[in-house]
Design a protein around this motif. Structure first.
Motif, short mmCIF file in Angstrom:
data_model
loop_
_atom_site.label_atom_id
_atom_site.label_comp_id
_atom_site.label_asym_id
_atom_site.label_seq_id
_atom_site.Cartn_x
_atom_site.Cartn_y
_atom_site.Cartn_z
N HIS A 28 0.84 -1.20 0.00
CA HIS A 28 0.00 0.00 0.00
C HIS A 28 0.87 1.25 0.00
O HIS A 28 0.61 2.21 -0.74
N LEU A 29 1.94 1.24 0.80
CA LEU A 29 2.84 2.39 0.87
C LEU A 29 3.53 2.62 -0.46
O LEU A 29 3.63 3.76 -0.94
N ILE A 30 4.01 1.55 -1.08
CA ILE A 30 4.71 1.67 -2.36
C ILE A 30 3.78 2.24 -3.44
O ILE A 30 4.12 3.19 -4.14
N ILE A 31 2.62 1.65 -3.57
CA ILE A 31 1.70 2.03 -4.66
C ILE A 31 1.20 3.46 -4.49
O ILE A 31 1.04 4.19 -5.46
N HIS A 32 1.01 3.89 -3.24
CA HIS A 32 0.45 5.22 -3.01
C HIS A 32 1.50 6.31 -2.79
O HIS A 32 1.19 7.49 -2.91
N SER A 33 2.73 5.93 -2.46
CA SER A 33 3.75 6.94 -2.17
C SER A 33 4.78 7.10 -3.27
O SER A 33 5.38 8.14 -3.41
N LEU A 34 4.99 6.04 -4.05
CA LEU A 34 6.08 6.06 -5.02
C LEU A 34 5.61 6.19 -6.46
O LEU A 34 6.39 6.03 -7.38
N TYR A 35 4.33 6.48 -6.63
CA TYR A 35 3.76 6.44 -7.96
C TYR A 35 4.52 7.30 -8.95
O TYR A 35 4.71 6.94 -10.11
N SER A 36 5.03 8.46 -8.49
CA SER A 36 5.70 9.38 -9.41
C SER A 36 7.10 8.90 -9.80
O SER A 36 7.71 9.44 -10.71
N ASN A 37 7.61 7.89 -9.11
CA ASN A 37 8.96 7.40 -9.40
C ASN A 37 8.93 5.90 -9.67
O ASN A 37 9.77 5.15 -9.19
N LYS A 38 7.94 5.47 -10.45
CA LYS A 38 7.70 4.04 -10.60
C LYS A 38 8.80 3.32 -11.37
O LYS A 38 8.94 2.10 -11.28
N GLU A 39 9.64 4.05 -12.12
CA GLU A 39 10.67 3.40 -12.92
C GLU A 39 11.71 2.65 -12.09
O GLU A 39 12.43 1.79 -12.59
N ILE A 40 11.77 2.96 -10.78
CA ILE A 40 12.79 2.30 -9.95
C ILE A 40 12.53 0.81 -9.78
O ILE A 40 13.42 0.09 -9.32
N PHE A 41 11.36 0.32 -10.16
CA PHE A 41 11.09 -1.11 -10.04
C PHE A 41 12.14 -1.93 -10.80
O PHE A 41 12.56 -3.00 -10.36
N LEU A 42 12.57 -1.42 -11.98
CA LEU A 42 13.52 -2.17 -12.80
C LEU A 42 14.88 -2.22 -12.10
O LEU A 42 15.55 -3.26 -12.10
#
Length: 625
Positions: free
Chosen positions: A15-29
């Motif tokens: 929940h924290l990741i999806i709602h807090s990091l949305y603007s920097n989602k490219e870091i998943f890779l």
């Protein structure tokens, strides 16, 4: 298919990741490639040290591929250590670190909106759910025959089933959602790998279909014929950054390596890259994070330094690589001389590792000193995050104690912000023979203490030690450049303030002292006439060898055994309240006055009276008269 529930803390993290990091989602890779690299590191080490795996054919690599169209997918494959069923459950179904669990539980709703927080503990595998409707992980552990598939949509449950896989390693397939559409694209993937993972020390290959048009051949409409060629290309430089020359590296190279390797979204505050040659050869690359690690004060903190031997990863879980007070440092130690099969027990006693550790500490402390002298604003940022761990070093690292005394900072009665012991000494009047400090409470309470009055009037600066650790620190320092440190809320510091006038005043005050002693009985250890109070009727102090009243309370709250030390009541013989007690003949009224006097002195030091109800009753009684 067995459906299982994520542990509660995993749901919180998702929940924290999806709602807090949305603007920097490219870091998943970056996270998935980093995990693949770690898996390759671990297997590379085992193929050199584990007899069962030495014969394993191992050509380490990471492969990325994607599919376009309506059913977009992105796949990351490695041939590293792999996972069995238990590993999949433990690694992808729960959070192993109790520190991370406590950190998540402690976050307020406002803090959870701060995307920078995520860099404090790394988002790892779960960050892929920002761009995926579903994730499948097929893995086979090295040395085992069975493979398993982990699958989840990230909404509370996951499943693990038997699967097929040729050889050890892990394949992660992301079924991309609308927000992940950009990542089924050759150019985007290549750019992100170069941005975040260029220095991964294993080759990363990207598979894609290259489309060209052949003018020599025409289709039925007379257009150039479309030719599709499947290509696989390496897209990273595949060099261990710390082994490269400093002259060929740019600041962004260092920072990108830091963020990728140590899972931070911010640049490091600063870094230090050194190479030692001679009887012992090794390379170090150390970073200081911009924000203190969230688990810095947990007993089970995650150490931040990785040990390599000739570029072979050995461990990232050894707290002996640097002393505990430098646990905030992130980095790499790569030795040319240690044996590959070095164990944790051997590391603790190894002469080579001991030398590397000692030299690394000296290099780090020297860099801290350089920054304090040449970049004072940056050093203040550093102190705000790491002053307390440095203070721990004062009583745990005797070898570097002198260097640490120049690095720690304190608050002061004279200036705002932080001061060094060197700064304090430079401002001392010629007649001042000691360094004075007050400890045992919050900064605002200590600065308002009546004890500071006399020192301020004489032009003496007082260090304000407002952290719980400070009393231990001050006693461990003892003296600085032959100047003793004296606590003004301890009885010994009164001697510096005595003169003939104060001795005369003490003689004249014997009567009222005896009256107050008789009234308070065993509530205090002693009552003395003050040589330093001017505008306050009384204060409490303790013996030089005893912890302050505030520290006694803190130790009790921590469950520590405490031999309670009774306070010494220091009175101002010229104060009207003291004169009133001296002149009073009614014993009941004397007891009321003395009770209020002691409780007021405790409150002034930020300490709650033992019986607040009795205090308010006595106060009301006096006011009503």
């Amino acid at each position: 298919m067995a459906e299982m529930q994520f542990k509660t803390e995993v749901n919180d993290l998702l929940h924290l990741i999806i709602h807090s990091l949305y603007s920097n989602k490219e870091i998943f890779l970056r996270e998935l490639i980093s995990n693949a690299s770690d898996a390759l590191d671990k297997l590379k080490y085992l193929t050199l040290t584990d007899e069962k795996l030495k014969s394993l054919a191992f050509d380490p690599r990471i492969d990325i591929s994607f599919t376009e169209g309506d059913k977009r997918t992105l796949t990351i494959t490695d041939n590293g250590i792999g996972m069995n069923e238990d590993d999949l459950n433990n690694n992808l179904g729960t959070i192993a670190s109790s520190g991370t669990k406590r950190f998540l539980a402690s976050l307020t709703d406002e803090q959870k909106k701060d995307s920078n927080l995520i860099g404090q503990f790394g988002v790892g595998f779960y960050s892929a759910f920002m761009v995926s409707d579903r994730i499948e992980v097929v893995s086979r552990k090295a040395g085992e025959e069975k493979a398993y598939k982990w699958s989840s949509d990230g909404k509370g449950t996951y499943s693990i089933d038997p699967a097929q896989r040729d050889g050890q390693g892990t394949t992660i397939t992301l079924y991309l959602n609308e927000d992940g559409a950009d990542y089924a694209n050759r150019w985007e993937l290549e750019q992100l790998v170069k941005k975040y993972s260029d220095n991964i020390s294993f080759p990363i290959f990207l598979a894609y279909d290259d489309v060209t048009y052949d003018d020599k051949e025409k289709d039925k409409d007379g257009n150039a014929k479309k030719v599709v060629t499947h290509k696989v290309e390496q897209i990273n430089s595949c060099q261990a950054l710390w082994k490269r020359s400093k002259s060929e590296l740019k600041p962004e190279d260092y920072q990108n390596f830091y963020k990728n390797t140590f899972h931070d979204t911010d640049d490091a505050m600063f870094y230090l890259h050194t190479k030692a040659e001679g009887s012992i050869e090794y390379t170090t690359l150390f970073y200081v994070p911009k924000t203190a690690p969230f688990d810095m004060y947990y007993a089970d903190y995650k150490p931040g330094v990785r040990l390599y031997v000739k570029r072979v990863f050995i461990t990232d879980d050894d707290k002996q690589l640097l002393p505990t007070y430098l646990r905030f440092v992130r980095g790499i130690i790569d030795s040319e001389d240690l044996p590959l099969n070095v164990s944790r027990e051997i590391l603790q006693q190894n002469r080579i590792m001991s030398s590397i550790r000692s030299n690394s500490v000296k290099k780090l402390l020297a860099e801290f000193k350089r920054i304090s002298e040449q970049e004072p604003e940056k050093y203040i940022d550093f102190i705000k995050q790491y002053n307390r761990p440095l203070k721990e070093g004062l009583y745990s690292d005797w070898e570097n104690r002198d260097e640490l005394m120049e690095l720690v900072r304190f608050k002061s009665s004279k200036v705002d912000g932080y001061v060094s012991l060197k700064d304090y000494k430079s401002r001392m009047p010629k007649d001042q023979k000691s360094i004075y400090y007050i400890s045992g409470g919050k900064e605002e309470t200590l600065k308002a203490s009546p004890l500071i009055e006399a020192y301020t009037k004489k032009g003496f600066e007082v260090l304000v030690l407002d952290e719980e650790i400070d009393e231990f620190v001050a006693s461990s320092i003892g003296s600085y450049q032959s100047l003793p440190l004296k606590a003004i809320n301890k009885s010994g510091s009164m001697d510096d303030m005595k003169d003939e006038a104060s001795k005369q005043k003490a003689e004249e005050g014997k009567g009222v002292v005896e009256k107050i002693k008789a009234s308070l009985k065993d509530q205090v250890k002693d009552v003395v006439v003050s040589s330093r109070l001017t505008d306050t009727p009384a204060v409490i102090v303790v013996d030089d060898s005893a912890p302050t009243v505030q520290m006694q309370q803190i130790l009790k709250q921590m469950g520590q055994p405490v031999v309670e030390s009774k306070p010494i009541l220091e009175i101002n013989a010229d104060d009207p309240m003291i004169k009133k007690i001296g002149a009073e003949g009614d014993q009941k009224l004397i007891d009321t006055w003395c009770g209020v006097l002691l409780d007021q002195a405790l409150l002034a030091q930020g300490v709650m009276p033992k019986d607040p109800v009795a205090f308010t009753r006595r106060l009301h009684e006096l006011l009503s008269k």
